[in-house]
Design a protein around this motif. Structure first.
Motif, PDB file in Angstrom:
ATOM      1  N   MET A   1       0.736  -1.225   0.116  1.00 34.83           N
ATOM      2  CA  MET A   1       0.016   0.106   0.056  1.00 34.83           C
ATOM      3  C   MET A   1       0.848   1.256  -0.065  1.00 34.83           C
ATOM      4  O   MET A   1       1.783   1.440   0.683  1.00 34.83           O
ATOM      5  CB  MET A   1      -0.933  -0.062   1.325  1.00 34.83           C
ATOM      6  CG  MET A   1      -0.303   0.021   2.526  1.00 34.83           C
ATOM      7  SD  MET A   1      -1.270  -0.075   4.087  1.00 34.83           S
ATOM      8  CE  MET A   1      -1.654  -1.780   4.017  1.00 34.83           C
ATOM      9  N   GLU A   2       0.174   2.278  -0.838  1.00 37.25           N
ATOM     10  CA  GLU A   2       1.173   3.483  -0.814  1.00 37.25           C
ATOM     11  C   GLU A   2       0.826   4.265   0.852  1.00 37.25           C
ATOM     12  O   GLU A   2      -0.185   4.367   0.942  1.00 37.25           O
ATOM     13  CB  GLU A   2       0.933   4.302  -1.994  1.00 37.25           C
ATOM     14  CG  GLU A   2       1.332   3.827  -3.253  1.00 37.25           C
ATOM     15  CD  GLU A   2       2.819   3.758  -3.310  1.00 37.25           C
ATOM     16  OE1 GLU A   2       3.436   4.737  -2.883  1.00 37.25           O
ATOM     17  OE2 GLU A   2       3.522   2.798  -4.055  1.00 37.25           O
ATOM     18  N   ALA A   3       2.135   4.840   1.227  1.00 33.74           N
ATOM     19  CA  ALA A   3       1.785   5.666   2.317  1.00 33.74           C
ATOM     20  C   ALA A   3       0.941   6.882   1.797  1.00 33.74           C
ATOM     21  O   ALA A   3       1.306   7.556   0.813  1.00 33.74           O
ATOM     22  CB  ALA A   3       3.210   5.870   2.960  1.00 33.74           C
ATOM     23  N   SER A   4       0.315   7.339   2.583  1.00 34.76           N
ATOM     24  CA  SER A   4      -0.690   8.552   2.229  1.00 34.76           C
ATOM     25  C   SER A   4       0.052   9.809   3.003  1.00 34.76           C
ATOM     26  O   SER A   4       0.250   9.658   4.324  1.00 34.76           O
ATOM     27  CB  SER A   4      -2.277   8.458   2.652  1.00 34.76           C
ATOM     28  OG  SER A   4      -2.252   8.242   4.181  1.00 34.76           O
ATOM     29  N   ALA A   5      -0.361  10.826   2.411  1.00 34.53           N
ATOM     30  CA  ALA A   5       0.209  12.155   3.097  1.00 34.53           C
ATOM     31  C   ALA A   5      -0.781  12.752   3.991  1.00 34.53           C
ATOM     32  O   ALA A   5      -1.877  12.057   4.361  1.00 34.53           O
ATOM     33  CB  ALA A   5       0.592  13.049   2.029  1.00 34.53           C
ATOM     34  N   ALA A   6      -0.123  13.520   4.943  1.00 33.82           N
ATOM     35  CA  ALA A   6      -1.083  14.096   6.012  1.00 33.82           C
ATOM     36  C   ALA A   6      -1.522  13.264   7.065  1.00 33.82           C
ATOM     37  O   ALA A   6      -2.547  13.474   7.780  1.00 33.82           O
ATOM     38  CB  ALA A   6      -2.398  14.757   5.430  1.00 33.82           C
ATOM     39  N   LYS A  50       5.387   4.070  13.549  1.00 36.24           N
ATOM     40  CA  LYS A  50       5.383   3.582  12.210  1.00 36.24           C
ATOM     41  C   LYS A  50       6.320   2.950  11.424  1.00 36.24           C
ATOM     42  O   LYS A  50       7.588   3.185  11.707  1.00 36.24           O
ATOM     43  CB  LYS A  50       4.720   4.638  11.315  1.00 36.24           C
ATOM     44  CG  LYS A  50       3.596   5.625  11.881  1.00 36.24           C
ATOM     45  CD  LYS A  50       2.261   4.801  11.803  1.00 36.24           C
ATOM     46  CE  LYS A  50       1.254   5.685  12.483  1.00 36.24           C
ATOM     47  NZ  LYS A  50       0.033   4.858  12.471  1.00 36.24           N
ATOM     48  N   LEU A  51       6.019   1.977  10.514  1.00 37.13           N
ATOM     49  CA  LEU A  51       7.085   1.394   9.739  1.00 37.13           C
ATOM     50  C   LEU A  51       6.735   1.456   8.313  1.00 37.13           C
ATOM     51  O   LEU A  51       5.734   1.141   7.654  1.00 37.13           O
ATOM     52  CB  LEU A  51       6.872  -0.207  10.089  1.00 37.13           C
ATOM     53  CG  LEU A  51       8.047  -1.117   9.501  1.00 37.13           C
ATOM     54  CD1 LEU A  51       9.462  -0.839   9.968  1.00 37.13           C
ATOM     55  CD2 LEU A  51       7.800  -2.689   9.735  1.00 37.13           C
ATOM     56  N   LEU A  52       7.865   2.181   7.648  1.00 37.08           N
ATOM     57  CA  LEU A  52       7.670   2.432   6.345  1.00 37.08           C
ATOM     58  C   LEU A  52       8.946   1.767   5.577  1.00 37.08           C
ATOM     59  O   LEU A  52       9.952   1.907   5.855  1.00 37.08           O
ATOM     60  CB  LEU A  52       7.980   4.015   6.048  1.00 37.08           C
ATOM     61  CG  LEU A  52       7.953   4.749   4.690  1.00 37.08           C
ATOM     62  CD1 LEU A  52       6.485   4.371   3.936  1.00 37.08           C
ATOM     63  CD2 LEU A  52       8.207   6.158   4.902  1.00 37.08           C
ATOM     64  N   VAL A  53       8.434   1.369   4.214  1.00 38.19           N
ATOM     65  CA  VAL A  53       9.265   0.724   3.395  1.00 38.19           C
ATOM     66  C   VAL A  53       9.560   1.749   2.171  1.00 38.19           C
ATOM     67  O   VAL A  53       8.606   2.193   1.500  1.00 38.19           O
ATOM     68  CB  VAL A  53       8.885  -0.502   2.841  1.00 38.19           C
ATOM     69  CG1 VAL A  53       9.968  -1.269   2.014  1.00 38.19           C
ATOM     70  CG2 VAL A  53       8.486  -1.510   3.856  1.00 38.19           C
ATOM     71  N   ALA A  66      10.058  -6.180  -2.023  1.00 41.06           N
ATOM     72  CA  ALA A  66       9.474  -4.712  -1.625  1.00 41.06           C
ATOM     73  C   ALA A  66       7.946  -4.818  -2.194  1.00 41.06           C
ATOM     74  O   ALA A  66       7.373  -4.014  -1.465  1.00 41.06           O
ATOM     75  CB  ALA A  66      10.114  -3.492  -2.337  1.00 41.06           C
ATOM     76  N   CYS A  67       7.784  -5.308  -3.439  1.00 41.89           N
ATOM     77  CA  CYS A  67       6.420  -5.426  -3.788  1.00 41.89           C
ATOM     78  C   CYS A  67       5.454  -6.097  -2.946  1.00 41.89           C
ATOM     79  O   CYS A  67       4.448  -5.812  -2.884  1.00 41.89           O
ATOM     80  CB  CYS A  67       6.493  -5.771  -5.416  1.00 41.89           C
ATOM     81  SG  CYS A  67       7.231  -4.812  -6.551  1.00 41.89           S
ATOM     82  N   LEU A  72       1.481  -5.021   2.750  1.00 46.75           N
ATOM     83  CA  LEU A  72       1.123  -5.328   4.145  1.00 46.75           C
ATOM     84  C   LEU A  72       1.497  -4.078   4.898  1.00 46.75           C
ATOM     85  O   LEU A  72       1.017  -3.628   5.771  1.00 46.75           O
ATOM     86  CB  LEU A  72       2.229  -6.621   4.513  1.00 46.75           C
ATOM     87  CG  LEU A  72       1.884  -7.795   3.783  1.00 46.75           C
ATOM     88  CD1 LEU A  72       2.753  -8.790   4.281  1.00 46.75           C
ATOM     89  CD2 LEU A  72       0.402  -8.310   3.983  1.00 46.75           C
ATOM     90  N   LEU A  73       2.700  -3.268   4.067  1.00 53.10           N
ATOM     91  CA  LEU A  73       3.115  -2.113   5.035  1.00 53.10           C
ATOM     92  C   LEU A  73       3.039  -0.884   4.042  1.00 53.10           C
ATOM     93  O   LEU A  73       3.263  -0.945   2.815  1.00 53.10           O
ATOM     94  CB  LEU A  73       4.580  -2.351   5.563  1.00 53.10           C
ATOM     95  CG  LEU A  73       4.876  -3.402   6.468  1.00 53.10           C
ATOM     96  CD1 LEU A  73       6.442  -3.862   6.362  1.00 53.10           C
ATOM     97  CD2 LEU A  73       4.160  -3.211   7.719  1.00 53.10           C
ATOM     98  N   PRO A  74       2.974   0.141   4.727  1.00 52.45           N
ATOM     99  CA  PRO A  74       3.092   1.710   4.006  1.00 52.45           C
ATOM    100  C   PRO A  74       4.356   1.588   3.088  1.00 52.45           C
ATOM    101  O   PRO A  74       5.320   1.241   3.773  1.00 52.45           O
ATOM    102  CB  PRO A  74       2.983   2.556   5.230  1.00 52.45           C
ATOM    103  CG  PRO A  74       2.313   2.148   6.376  1.00 52.45           C
ATOM    104  CD  PRO A  74       2.845   0.607   6.242  1.00 52.45           C
ATOM    105  N   SER A  75       4.281   1.942   1.936  1.00 55.19           N
ATOM    106  CA  SER A  75       5.721   1.954   1.246  1.00 55.19           C
ATOM    107  C   SER A  75       5.610   3.090   0.253  1.00 55.19           C
ATOM    108  O   SER A  75       4.350   3.799  -0.113  1.00 55.19           O
ATOM    109  CB  SER A  75       5.837   0.510   0.492  1.00 55.19           C
ATOM    110  OG  SER A  75       4.797   0.780  -0.434  1.00 55.19           O
TER     111      SER A  75
END
Length: 313
Positions: A1-6, A50-53, A66-67, A72-75
């Motif tokens: 999933m793409e991490a979202s801003a804000a 938070k955990l970000l890839v 990574a895909c 599973l994780l924000p990326s």
């Protein structure tokens, strides 16, 4: 999933910088699982972390691990989210990738702290205890004591007493003197000597110092894992960047410093950042013992890329 801003503010973002390596190693999966386990061990105290890839591979869709994790994780993926000009060399490319991941961590989460880790740095038990000890006890008034960063890893081969760092020499002498004093007392008791002998004390101190160096300082540092209060915070040395903790303010300063310099062979990002400390009269720290285990056998910077043979670190 793409991490979202804000997103709402968070105390700590753990950002894993990743690129393709030899496919059979699955370093990224080991590191991600390690942090998920450590967060689970930490419980409610780490519930807001938070955990970000951060995928910086030139062909992000080819980075299969990574895909997989992105489901599973924000990326975020650098080469999908922006037009990236070709860097003049790999060292500059690595610096640009590093700054991208650091800036994305700040932009997406507005965190108090960012722990930027490379994808071959598996977290050890106690990493979050060390984090809390550092920010709440050691530096309670000013984030990181005003320092630019705190290293959570330094190569074991560079942690010995016979190194240029003066504080290690003092530590070595102090350890030798303490052990030498105990051995001298045992000598006088066992052999029923009438008085303290300075010659025996000096000889046994030197012997203890030699044994400590032969045993390895990094093994002796493991004793400090008994309690976070025993963790040692010392001035940072030049190498390396597998795990670096930044405060929000120091991360923004770091981004500005990197923007003003260019890396090249012999002047990689760790060397460049360390030299900036001296130029700008800044400080940085290293935490002992190491809080991550470096599992990478090969350097992604100097090794396997587009069919090249990997080079052993």
């Amino acid at each position: 999933m793409e991490a979202s801003a804000a997103d709402t503010s968070t105390p700590l973002v753990i950002t894993i910088i990743t690129t393709r390596r030899r496919p059979e190693y699955h370093y990224l999966l080991q590191v991600a699982l390690g942090f998920l386990n450590r967060l689970d061990d930490c419980g409610a105290d780490c519930s807001d972390f938070k955990l970000l890839v951060c995928n910086v591979d030139p062909q992000p869709n080819s980075h299969t691990d990574a895909c997989l994790l992105s489901q599973l994780l924000p990326s975020v993926a650098r080469h999908l989210s922006e037009e990236v000009a070709e860097a003049p060399n790999r060292f500059e490319q690595e610096k640009q990738d590093y700054t991208y991941c650091l800036s994305q961590s700040l932009e997406l989460y507005s965190p108090e702290y960012v722990l930027l880790v490379e994808d071959d740095a598996v977290p050890l038990h106690g990493i979050f205890s060390a984090f809390f000890q550092l920010v709440q006890v050691r530096f309670p008034e000013e984030p990181l004591g005003g320092g630019l960063y705190t290293k959570f890893y330094h190569p074991e081969r560079l942690q010995g007493y016979v190194n240029p760092e003066p504080m290690r020499i003092l530590e070595w002498i102090g350890l030798g003197g303490t052990v030498g004093l105990v051995l001298t007392w045992l000598y006088t008791v066992i052999f029923q000597r009438p008085r303290f002998s300075w010659w025996v004390f000096v000889a046994l101190t030197l012997y203890a110092m030699l044994m400590a160096e032969l045993a390895g300082r990094h093994y002796l540092l493991e004793v400090r894992r008994m309690s976070p209060t025993l963790y040692n915070v010392v001035p940072a040395t030049e190498c390396c960047t597998p795990a670096m903790l930044f405060s929000q303010a120091s991360a923004r300063r770091t981004l500005q410093y990197f923007k003003e310099l260019q890396c090249e062979p012999g002047y990689a990002k760790d060397i460049a950042l360390y030299k900036e400390l001296g130029k700008r009269k800044e400080r940085a720290w290293a935490l002992e013992p190491n809080m991550v285990k470096h599992v990478g056998m090969f350097s992604s910077l100097r090794g396997w890329y587009e069919g090249e043979e990997p080079k052993l670190l």
